[in-house]
Design a protein around this motif. Structure first.
Motif, PDB file in Angstrom:
ATOM      1  N   PRO A 199       0.828  -1.210   0.000  1.00  0.00           N
ATOM      2  CA  PRO A 199       0.000   0.000   0.000  1.00  0.00           C
ATOM      3  C   PRO A 199       0.858   1.254   0.000  1.00  0.00           C
ATOM      4  O   PRO A 199       2.007   1.239   0.445  1.00  0.00           O
ATOM      5  N   THR A 201       2.020   4.937   1.430  1.00  0.00           N
ATOM      6  CA  THR A 201       2.098   5.477   2.783  1.00  0.00           C
ATOM      7  C   THR A 201       1.088   6.598   2.934  1.00  0.00           C
ATOM      8  O   THR A 201       1.255   7.676   2.372  1.00  0.00           O
ATOM      9  N   SER A 202       0.016   6.315   3.659  1.00  0.00           N
ATOM     10  CA  SER A 202      -1.027   7.318   3.895  1.00  0.00           C
ATOM     11  C   SER A 202      -0.766   8.007   5.229  1.00  0.00           C
ATOM     12  O   SER A 202      -0.415   7.346   6.207  1.00  0.00           O
ATOM     13  N   GLN A 248      -1.346   6.477   8.835  1.00  0.00           N
ATOM     14  CA  GLN A 248      -2.592   5.740   9.034  1.00  0.00           C
ATOM     15  C   GLN A 248      -3.284   5.537   7.685  1.00  0.00           C
ATOM     16  O   GLN A 248      -3.428   6.462   6.897  1.00  0.00           O
ATOM     17  N   ASP A 249      -3.725   4.311   7.452  1.00  0.00           N
ATOM     18  CA  ASP A 249      -4.436   3.992   6.216  1.00  0.00           C
ATOM     19  C   ASP A 249      -5.683   4.867   6.085  1.00  0.00           C
ATOM     20  O   ASP A 249      -6.338   5.188   7.064  1.00  0.00           O
ATOM     21  N   GLU A 250      -5.998   5.231   4.844  1.00  0.00           N
ATOM     22  CA  GLU A 250      -7.152   6.106   4.623  1.00  0.00           C
ATOM     23  C   GLU A 250      -8.462   5.488   5.110  1.00  0.00           C
ATOM     24  O   GLU A 250      -9.349   6.182   5.608  1.00  0.00           O
TER      25      GLU A 250
END
Length: 255
Positions: A199, A201-202, A248-250
């Motif tokens: 993923p 990087t959020s 933190q993931d969206e």
């Protein structure tokens, strides 16, 4: 009858691993972290950002992260391939030996820019570093066999059963079967592919003024307060250390 290498569980756990100048800092860190994840049920993400590894350069830390998270994502697939190339049951291998094999094979299959000889040689050295000298020829032989085996990681491969999809993309069969019932075979395969893609990087941030130079951001897909880090190391910034920025993931931010 020739004696097989001593690779059963006979190590002295109280002794720390030897330092080895022939093992790169990134691979040494990845090996140690994966060992702790298996032995202590530690969280890989926390270990990767622990003070122990603050000395790593940005490049070494990035490689260590890629190795740790990649091996964990693909572990069942890696173990299946290793078992096919090994005359020893994986259950009989010392954990240090199995982790060295996983690291070597992951680099063969998914890190195109890493020469096979470098991945193989350092995996052998990792076993020696862990005081498993007698297993070094075994690791060398298994990885040599795997290095010339054709990779079947083609993202466009066609599968005809849940078991094939589960094995190819390192997922539990039961959840693949559920997805097939709900969405069909092709969609289930696409879900597995997406799950195995690293993923972006959020980050969650209150004010963009906290972003220092060297960090490039792109807007998030779901929230105005979410951004995607396209370049630079967020964890090295003062804003991250002081809590102004949170990785933190969206989807979690949306909740």
């Amino acid at each position: 009858m020739a004696r097989s290498p001593t690779i059963l569980h006979t190590d002295h756990l109280s002794r720390p691993p030897k330092r080895s100048s022939s093992v790169s800092p990134a691979r040494g860190a990845a090996f140690d972290i994966l060992l702790r994840v298996d032995r202590e049920s530690s969280y890989a993400s926390e270990l990767l950002h622990a003070a122990t590894y603050e000395h790593l350069s940005s490049a070494d830390h990035a490689l260590a992260t890629e190795l740790v998270m990649g091996v964990l994502r693909w572990r069942s697939r890696l173990d299946d391939d290793i078992q096919q190339a090994s005359k020893q049951s994986l259950a009989k291998l010392d954990l240090e030996v199995l982790i060295a094999l996983r690291l070597g094979l992951y680099q063969f299959r998914w890190l195109d820019r890493v020469p096979h000889h470098a991945a193989l040689n350092e995996s052998v050295e990792l076993v020696k570093r862990a005081r498993k000298q007698s297993a070094a020829p075994f690791v060398n032989a298994v990885l040599r066999k795997l290095s010339v085996a054709q990779s079947n990681s083609n993202r466009e491969a066609k599968f005809s059963s849940p078991e094939e999809i589960a094995s190819a993309y390192s997922h539990p069969s039961w959840i693949v079967e559920r997805w097939i019932r709900q969405y069909g075979l092709d969609s289930a395969g696409q879900i597995c592919i997406h799950n195995q893609s690293p993923p972006p990087t959020s980050i969650r941030i209150r004010d963009k003024k906290f972003i220092a130079g060297g960090i490039t951001l792109a807007p998030g897909a779901l929230l105005a307060s979410a951004f995607l880090a396209q370049s630079g190391d967020i964890t090295k910034t003062q804003a991250f250390r002081t809590g102004q920025i949170t990785i933190q993931d969206e989807a979690s931010q949306l909740v």
